[in-house]
Design an enzyme around this catalytic site. Sequence first.
Site, PDB file in Angstrom:
ATOM      1  N   SER A  34      43.003  72.582 -97.394  1.00  0.00           N
ATOM      2  CA  SER A  34      41.781  72.993 -96.688  1.00  0.00           C
ATOM      3  C   SER A  34      42.007  72.983 -95.178  1.00  0.00           C
ATOM      4  CB  SER A  34      40.599  72.106 -97.069  1.00  0.00           C
ATOM      5  OG  SER A  34      40.718  70.848 -96.461  1.00  0.00           O
ATOM      6  N   SER A 124      39.611  55.055 -88.572  1.00  0.00           N
ATOM      7  CA  SER A 124      39.735  55.569 -87.203  1.00  0.00           C
ATOM      8  C   SER A 124      39.106  54.588 -86.231  1.00  0.00           C
ATOM      9  CB  SER A 124      38.993  56.907 -87.137  1.00  0.00           C
ATOM     10  OG  SER A 124      38.713  57.249 -85.810  1.00  0.00           O
ATOM     11  N   TYR A 148      30.978  62.073 -88.974  1.00  0.00           N
ATOM     12  CA  TYR A 148      32.393  61.853 -89.309  1.00  0.00           C
ATOM     13  C   TYR A 148      32.708  60.362 -89.251  1.00  0.00           C
ATOM     14  CZ  TYR A 148      37.223  60.968 -88.052  1.00  0.00           C
ATOM     15  OH  TYR A 148      38.470  60.411 -87.964  1.00  0.00           O
ATOM     16  N   LYS A 152      33.752  57.324 -92.249  1.00  0.00           N
ATOM     17  CA  LYS A 152      34.870  56.365 -92.188  1.00  0.00           C
ATOM     18  C   LYS A 152      34.351  54.939 -92.379  1.00  0.00           C
ATOM     19  CE  LYS A 152      38.314  59.170 -91.514  1.00  0.00           C
ATOM     20  NZ  LYS A 152      39.247  59.398 -92.623  1.00  0.00           N
TER      21      LYS A 152
HETATM   22  N1  UFG Z   1      39.387  65.968 -73.536  1.00  0.00           N
HETATM   23  C1  UFG Z   1      39.273  66.858 -72.480  1.00  0.00           C
HETATM   24  N2  UFG Z   1      39.360  68.196 -72.773  1.00  0.00           N
HETATM   25  C2  UFG Z   1      39.549  68.669 -74.043  1.00  0.00           C
HETATM   26  C3  UFG Z   1      39.644  67.735 -75.103  1.00  0.00           C
HETATM   27  C4  UFG Z   1      39.551  66.398 -74.806  1.00  0.00           C
HETATM   28  O1  UFG Z   1      39.120  66.467 -71.335  1.00  0.00           O
HETATM   29  O2  UFG Z   1      39.595  69.889 -74.218  1.00  0.00           O
HETATM   30  C5  UFG Z   1      39.316  64.530 -73.239  1.00  0.00           C
HETATM   31  C6  UFG Z   1      38.173  63.821 -73.898  1.00  0.00           C
HETATM   32  O3  UFG Z   1      37.016  63.879 -73.106  1.00  0.00           O
HETATM   33  C7  UFG Z   1      38.750  62.404 -74.059  1.00  0.00           C
HETATM   34  C8  UFG Z   1      40.237  62.645 -74.270  1.00  0.00           C
HETATM   35  O4  UFG Z   1      40.494  63.937 -73.769  1.00  0.00           O
HETATM   36  O5  UFG Z   1      38.563  61.688 -72.860  1.00  0.00           O
HETATM   37  C9  UFG Z   1      40.658  62.592 -75.723  1.00  0.00           C
HETATM   38  O6  UFG Z   1      39.859  63.474 -76.481  1.00  0.00           O
HETATM   39  P1  UFG Z   1      40.231  63.868 -77.996  1.00  0.00           P
HETATM   40  O7  UFG Z   1      39.192  64.849 -78.443  1.00  0.00           O
HETATM   41  O8  UFG Z   1      41.646  64.269 -78.084  1.00  0.00           O
HETATM   42  O9  UFG Z   1      40.120  62.489 -78.749  1.00  0.00           O
HETATM   43  P2  UFG Z   1      38.861  61.523 -78.941  1.00  0.00           P
HETATM   44  O10 UFG Z   1      39.310  60.189 -78.452  1.00  0.00           O
HETATM   45  O11 UFG Z   1      37.621  62.066 -78.376  1.00  0.00           O
HETATM   46  O12 UFG Z   1      38.705  61.585 -80.512  1.00  0.00           O
HETATM   47  C10 UFG Z   1      39.654  60.959 -81.307  1.00  0.00           C
HETATM   48  C11 UFG Z   1      39.727  61.615 -82.683  1.00  0.00           C
HETATM   49  C12 UFG Z   1      38.457  61.415 -83.437  1.00  0.00           C
HETATM   50  C13 UFG Z   1      38.028  59.989 -83.405  1.00  0.00           C
HETATM   51  C14 UFG Z   1      38.010  59.463 -81.993  1.00  0.00           C
HETATM   52  C15 UFG Z   1      37.658  58.009 -81.890  1.00  0.00           C
HETATM   53  O13 UFG Z   1      39.962  62.986 -82.563  1.00  0.00           O
HETATM   54  O14 UFG Z   1      38.690  61.782 -84.766  1.00  0.00           O
HETATM   55  O15 UFG Z   1      39.303  59.634 -81.420  1.00  0.00           O
HETATM   56  O16 UFG Z   1      38.606  57.260 -82.538  1.00  0.00           O
HETATM   57  F1  UFG Z   1      36.795  59.892 -83.919  1.00  0.00           F
END
Ligand code: UFG
Length: 332
Positions: A34, A124, A148, A152
């Site tokens: 998927s 997570s 999501y 978890k």
């Molecule tokens: N970020 C940007 N621009 C983007 C994407 C992300 O600046 O285009 C920043 C976000 O604001 C954050 C950092 O990059 O500060 C990391 O963002 P991610 O989306 O890569 O990761 P997250 O920490 O937000 O999310 C991850 C996992 C989720 C989980 C979360 C908490 O993707 O599944 O960690 O554990 F829920």
Amino acid sequence: MKVLVVGGAGYIGSHTCVDLLNNRFEIVVVDNFSNSKPEVIDKIKQITGKDFNFYEVDACNQEALEEVFKKEKIDGAIHFAGYKAVGESVEKPLMYYHNNLLSALVLCELLDKYNCRKIVFSSSATVYGVPERLPLTEDCRLSTTNPYGTTKLMIEKILEDLYKSNNDWGICILRYFNPIGAHSSGLIGEDPNGIPNNLMPYIVKVANKELPELGVFGNDYDTKDGTGVRDYIHVCDLAHGHLLALNKLAKENGLNYYNLGTGHGYSVLEMVETFKRVNNVDVPYKIKERRAGDIAECYADATKALNELGFKTEYSLEDMCASAWNYVVKNK
Ligand code: UFG
């Protein structure tokens, strides 16, 4: 030990399959593709030079998954399968609750029925919600901010109740921080469908000129440079954590929770700068508004995993950035 890897064609699942095969584990893989591609199964075989049985099965389909249990003498399972996009889960909560909870329930019922009560579950750091304190230890307050994350946390609770009901279970709940990077072969890596939500796949697409620029979501957080700080971990280090968890379950029953991170926090701008420097590419970016639901900082205290599993990370941030790019270059 013969391990059923549910969701073994996915990003973390495929790297874990490689690590298990390279360390003489026997595996049986199921995936419904998927959010992954059939080629990945052959790539795992190519990297390791080992063969294994694969079944195209949706883990929510009890009858189909039971056929696998009937054919294979399984000793335990790793449950990777599940939907994982935070934003999508807010828009389609029923889809998330249905898929993530049902697949976990079906798998646990079968592990119980076939007397192989060992499971490693992909949780997570999202279960910590807004961190109570940093670095995060496993006993920090739990809360969630999106469906999501709630799936978890609910599955963690289900596993906890299962263990309370029957101490014959061996359960390791692994709370992942931010996995990035790819296997050194460049054959497997992160390959999200559509426009990526996560930082590293987005940086990669900008560097590859598939997207014009990165939006940096806020530079006014109370962090080292104002941008969000996360604990990025090389996917191969993370994968190895699963093998260590299985080793523990092979020795003893129990219910265990472990943070899998490096313990270091890097900002968005540090990530961009490191990626540019290591790979000698350009990554144009623009500061944008904060993303709804984001937290300023999140990083692990992974001491428990070190003490109880022997979990140590080996790869640097430079390795993570170089391997993520190598995967793209090799697959252009
Ligand atoms: N970020 C940007 N621009 C983007 C994407 C992300 O600046 O285009 C920043 C976000 O604001 C954050 C950092 O990059 O500060 C990391 O963002 P991610 O989306 O890569 O990761 P997250 O920490 O937000 O999310 C991850 C996992 C989720 C989980 C979360 C908490 O993707 O599944 O960690 O554990 F829920």
